[in-house]
Design a protein around this motif. Sequence first.
Motif, PDB file in Angstrom:
ATOM      1  N   LEU A   1       0.817  -1.208   0.000  1.00 24.96           N
ATOM      2  CA  LEU A   1       0.000   0.000   0.000  1.00 24.96           C
ATOM      3  C   LEU A   1       0.853   1.261   0.000  1.00 24.96           C
ATOM      4  CD1 LEU A   1      -2.954   0.941   0.048  1.00 24.96           C
ATOM      5  CD2 LEU A   1      -2.835   0.941   2.548  1.00 24.96           C
ATOM      6  N   GLY A   2       2.135   1.113   0.378  1.00 28.29           N
ATOM      7  CA  GLY A   2       3.068   2.225   0.296  1.00 28.29           C
ATOM      8  C   GLY A   2       2.888   3.284   1.363  1.00 28.29           C
ATOM      9  N   ARG A   3       2.490   2.856   2.583  1.00 28.64           N
ATOM     10  CA  ARG A   3       2.324   3.808   3.677  1.00 28.64           C
ATOM     11  C   ARG A   3       3.131   3.337   4.877  1.00 28.64           C
ATOM     12  NH1 ARG A   3      -3.468   6.626   3.188  1.00 28.64           N
ATOM     13  NH2 ARG A   3      -3.676   6.473   0.923  1.00 28.64           N
ATOM     14  N   SER A   4       3.516   4.278   5.732  1.00 31.17           N
ATOM     15  CA  SER A   4       4.375   3.921   6.850  1.00 31.17           C
ATOM     16  C   SER A   4       3.591   3.334   8.018  1.00 31.17           C
ATOM     17  CB  SER A   4       5.161   5.155   7.320  1.00 31.17           C
ATOM     18  OG  SER A   4       4.275   6.180   7.730  1.00 31.17           O
ATOM     19  N   LEU A   5       2.342   3.735   8.192  1.00 29.76           N
ATOM     20  CA  LEU A   5       1.543   3.232   9.290  1.00 29.76           C
ATOM     21  C   LEU A   5       1.136   1.778   9.041  1.00 29.76           C
ATOM     22  CD1 LEU A   5      -0.910   6.174  10.043  1.00 29.76           C
ATOM     23  CD2 LEU A   5       0.877   5.319  11.553  1.00 29.76           C
ATOM     24  N   PRO A   6       0.838   1.008  10.092  1.00 31.21           N
ATOM     25  CA  PRO A   6       0.235  -0.306   9.886  1.00 31.21           C
ATOM     26  C   PRO A   6      -1.040  -0.149   9.062  1.00 31.21           C
ATOM     27  CG  PRO A   6       0.887  -0.046  12.175  1.00 31.21           C
ATOM     28  CD  PRO A   6       1.068   1.297  11.527  1.00 31.21           C
ATOM     29  N   LYS A   7      -1.255  -1.076   8.130  1.00 28.44           N
ATOM     30  CA  LYS A   7      -2.371  -0.936   7.202  1.00 28.44           C
ATOM     31  C   LYS A   7      -3.735  -0.791   7.882  1.00 28.44           C
ATOM     32  CE  LYS A   7      -2.674  -4.183   4.130  1.00 28.44           C
ATOM     33  NZ  LYS A   7      -2.684  -5.032   2.903  1.00 28.44           N
TER      34      LYS A   7
END
Length: 231
Positions: free
Chosen positions: A16-22
Amino acid sequence: MSLQVVILAAGMGSRLGRSLPKPLTELNDGRSIMRQQLDNINEAFGPSVPVTAVVGYRSEEIVDRFPEMSFVYNEQYDQTNTSKSLLRALKASGKGGVLWMNGDVVFDPIILTRAASIIARDQSMVTVNTSSVSDEEVKYTVTAEGFINELSKTVRRGALGEAVGINFISSRDKAALIHHLGRVRNDDYFERGLELAIEHDRVLLEPMDISDLYAVEVDFAEDLERANLFV
């Protein structure tokens, strides 16, 4: 019957390309994916149902956000798949059946309302969507009696649809699933444990069709866009 709910939320969700847990990904209505799941759980089963999340990647952020939940830790989140996260959760569960879901599924609350009657019978089940059969998704076939036969991404012939990622294991079938989740490879999905339980222990998994409802597993940005069309 005593119901327990598990959310599998240990993975990194790198696609998903995000730093937070999905599961902490924000939806258009301002809720995170996990908050939408918890709201659906509470709507279907009431606020007193115990909910446990299996956490790993940046676990403290999920723990801080949801103090009302219990947590099981998968310290090997970067080396194992959903089979081992579910194994940890089932081993930590009390008596009774367990409803579990992947922590990246945005879904219609009616799904759990529909599942409640099957859960009340203590019948193991898998939610399925018969309107789509993608090579990249977990697919299924059924026996002549209508129970799940094959359940994997590698189903090649006769696939009837896709598994959605919301499932229930009955109190009588839980020990068999725990046993087989312990046998599978670290990189296996939990569906492999279900297949082995079907093959070796004759576990009967009822498919529950939710093709008329929405359920989106958010792996990529386009999945998130699609999920936001519903919330």
